[in-house]
Design a protein around this motif. Sequence first.
Motif, PDB file in Angstrom:
ATOM      1  N   LEU B 194      18.602 -42.856  -5.761  1.00 18.56           N
ATOM      2  CA  LEU B 194      17.628 -41.783  -5.484  1.00 18.56           C
ATOM      3  C   LEU B 194      16.217 -42.282  -5.753  1.00 18.56           C
ATOM      4  O   LEU B 194      15.303 -42.105  -4.938  1.00 18.56           O
ATOM      5  N   LEU B 195      16.043 -42.945  -6.915  1.00 26.18           N
ATOM      6  CA  LEU B 195      14.724 -43.487  -7.269  1.00 26.18           C
ATOM      7  C   LEU B 195      14.318 -44.571  -6.266  1.00 26.18           C
ATOM      8  O   LEU B 195      13.162 -44.633  -5.842  1.00 26.18           O
ATOM      9  N   ASN B 197      15.271 -44.901  -3.142  1.00 27.03           N
ATOM     10  CA  ASN B 197      14.912 -44.282  -1.855  1.00 27.03           C
ATOM     11  C   ASN B 197      13.518 -43.679  -1.919  1.00 27.03           C
ATOM     12  O   ASN B 197      12.730 -43.798  -0.980  1.00 27.03           O
ATOM     13  N   ALA B 198      13.234 -43.033  -3.058  1.00 24.80           N
ATOM     14  CA  ALA B 198      11.895 -42.438  -3.216  1.00 24.80           C
ATOM     15  C   ALA B 198      10.837 -43.539  -3.186  1.00 24.80           C
ATOM     16  O   ALA B 198       9.798 -43.395  -2.533  1.00 24.80           O
ATOM     17  N   SER B 200      11.044 -46.481  -1.724  1.00 26.00           N
ATOM     18  CA  SER B 200      10.929 -47.015  -0.352  1.00 26.00           C
ATOM     19  C   SER B 200      10.078 -46.100   0.496  1.00 26.00           C
ATOM     20  O   SER B 200       9.208 -46.554   1.255  1.00 26.00           O
ATOM     21  N   ARG B 201      10.342 -44.819   0.366  1.00 24.08           N
ATOM     22  CA  ARG B 201       9.600 -43.864   1.194  1.00 24.08           C
ATOM     23  C   ARG B 201       8.121 -43.851   0.818  1.00 24.08           C
ATOM     24  O   ARG B 201       7.256 -43.846   1.687  1.00 24.08           O
ATOM     25  N   LEU B 202       7.844 -43.883  -0.491  1.00 22.03           N
ATOM     26  CA  LEU B 202       6.449 -43.848  -0.947  1.00 22.03           C
ATOM     27  C   LEU B 202       5.721 -45.122  -0.534  1.00 22.03           C
ATOM     28  O   LEU B 202       4.543 -45.080  -0.159  1.00 22.03           O
TER      29      LEU B 202
END
Lengths: 57, 665
Positions: B194-195, B197-198, B200-202
């Motif tokens: 989850l962290l 993915n966050a 990567s997105r940021l």
Amino acid sequence: MPISEKILDHINDSKVSKEEKELMLGILQIEDKGSFRYQSEYEAMIKKFIEEHKETT
Amino acid sequence: MSIVINKIAFKNYRQYGTGSLSFNTSDSGMLSVIIAQNGTGKTTILNAITWCLYGKELHLSDEKKALPVVTSAIVKNANVGDFIPVEVILSITDDNNTVEFKRSETFKIIKDSLDNNKVISGHSRLTVSTTVEGAFENTDIKQDADADIIVKQYFDEAIFKFYFFDGEKLRDFFTASQATSIQQSIFNISQITLLDNACSRLYKMNNDRTKKLAKSSPDIASLNEQQEEQQNTLNAAEATRKYNSDLAEKLTKEREKLDEILRGYEPVKKLQEERDILTQKFDKAEDDYKSFKAKRAAFIRKYIVLLSLYPRIKQTLELIKEKELAGDLPPAIDPDLIKKLLKNPEQHCPVCDASIDETALEHFQKLLTKFTVSSNTSNYLKEIKGTLELSIEEIGKFHSNLDELKQIEIDIKARKQSSEKRLAEISASLSNFESLSDNVNVSDLESKRSNVIYSINNANQAIGAANVTKKACEAELKKIDEKRSIALKKMDEHADICKQVSVITMLHSNFTSIKNTIMNDMKKEIERTTWEFFDRMIWKKNTFGKIEISDNYDISVYNKEGAEMTGSLSATEQMALAYAFTLAIHKASGKNCPLVIDSPLGRVSDTNRENMADALKEVSKNKQIIMLFTPDEYSDEVKKIYTGTASVRELVLSEDENYVEGIEH
């Protein structure tokens, strides 16, 4: 699914303001809803944070 | 966070038919023991759970040769064409949430080649319902792909072995291919993914913004320079204009003084007076010429339009006339007047003053109908007819108007020329005049006057040029202002984007830090906890030195001398290691998931069995463990350890061997 205690503890221990911690949690909750989805909610949350904290950002 | 399995419910599922199994989830202990002979259906419980969660029975010896999940007895007794629904529901509690995983599939009964009943399967569907404690009206229901995401968060299939433990298949545990999926699944369970993915997105969001900043960086400085330059030019032009304006004023006063002197000198008084009149005439002619130029420009504008539209105007007028002749256009009468007359027939006709009889009323009605039925186009054509006729009339006057303008120009020019000529003559005359008085030197005065006039003209020209420059500068300044507004607006956006980048960077940096800390801590914790559990379970106390787990979650056991001995472990030691690692992963993930263990002590003998049973009992104080024993495995020693702690039930097969007995119905 709830964010794990470990992550919550680390967020609380981060050297950032209370509002920034709330933002971090909010962002993770959106990510938790769906990986790489809900992009508009992500953007909206960040913009709202900036709007509400103009003097500090 | 603690997760416990409350119940497994079956509907037409294998030998469990329709019924349920509830489990001990009280605070005093969460140990459940199910005892059943081999072949009764212990492993089927594991299969029921994996079928429910993943749509597959992961503990079959050979999937391709297995019976379908439908209860065989039901298939045998069904009719061809019957539909048999099969369900397995796994209910869990996760802190304050109750989560229900439901797998359902419908099977159709057909005949096989031997005329026996068989089934064909339908579409399998997973539904996950999450209810917050006490808030039943707020149950969140997810299906299919969304439901799979929830399953992945709780019980990732890649490491199902670490939840639904098969004691008889340990060999698969520590293969290299498992290590990668173990790492990924641990990351999923502990929300490191989850962290990640966050992050990567940021990171991507920041990249997009940085590119935008580079593109939209406004050049305010350059615009400011341009503005300054134009302003300087404007100021210079204004200064020139003012200077020349003041100069022209001063020179004009000088000229008037000179004129005054000449006017006051009797011999040249008449000439000067004539010059005064001529100067006025000339100035008037100049003014008239300015007016003429404006009139000429208006004439050109008017006739450019009229002449270019002439063919269309003519065509439209002809069309109107045709329609008029055909009676298609509404009459040229006020319809409101007709309506008024129709309402008040006692009145006289306003046109001819005749009284209004039946014939007249009929006629009025017809006229009104013509108005009503006429199309918008016809009405419009009627309205514009007058304007078009006027336009044709104007076009007809083109030549005469042009001639008139030409004549005006000729007249004005003639007046100017005539005045100019005479003024020149007067000037020449005065320049050559021999004064009779010493006080008034006429030629000198005239010379000065000529210079003054010359200077006034120069000043006026300079004023004209300055005005042109000013106008150009003002237009340019306006453009620069507009560009600067756009650039400033972009700068505001620029500032906004910068703020966003700052916030996103903060988020990314903190999430990365948390992720790395959790990953490092997790690996160390798993290592430490695995060793603790392993050391507790195993009877050898002087052999093993340490356990190491690589970044890829490869597990290695070392003896006290530091030599690796993972490959030399006995079956019992392998089991202990597997348990230890499993429990360590559970603990480190931050999620206290239940364990369902088939044949938990099957390969363990002697003292190790008691050690292991005791260790598992200890673990069950804080974690739900469901153990599926054969009667042989559930020896007296084990029974002694679990009596009073575990809820124990026995399952047996029915006499016809079709159903498991001992479950709730």
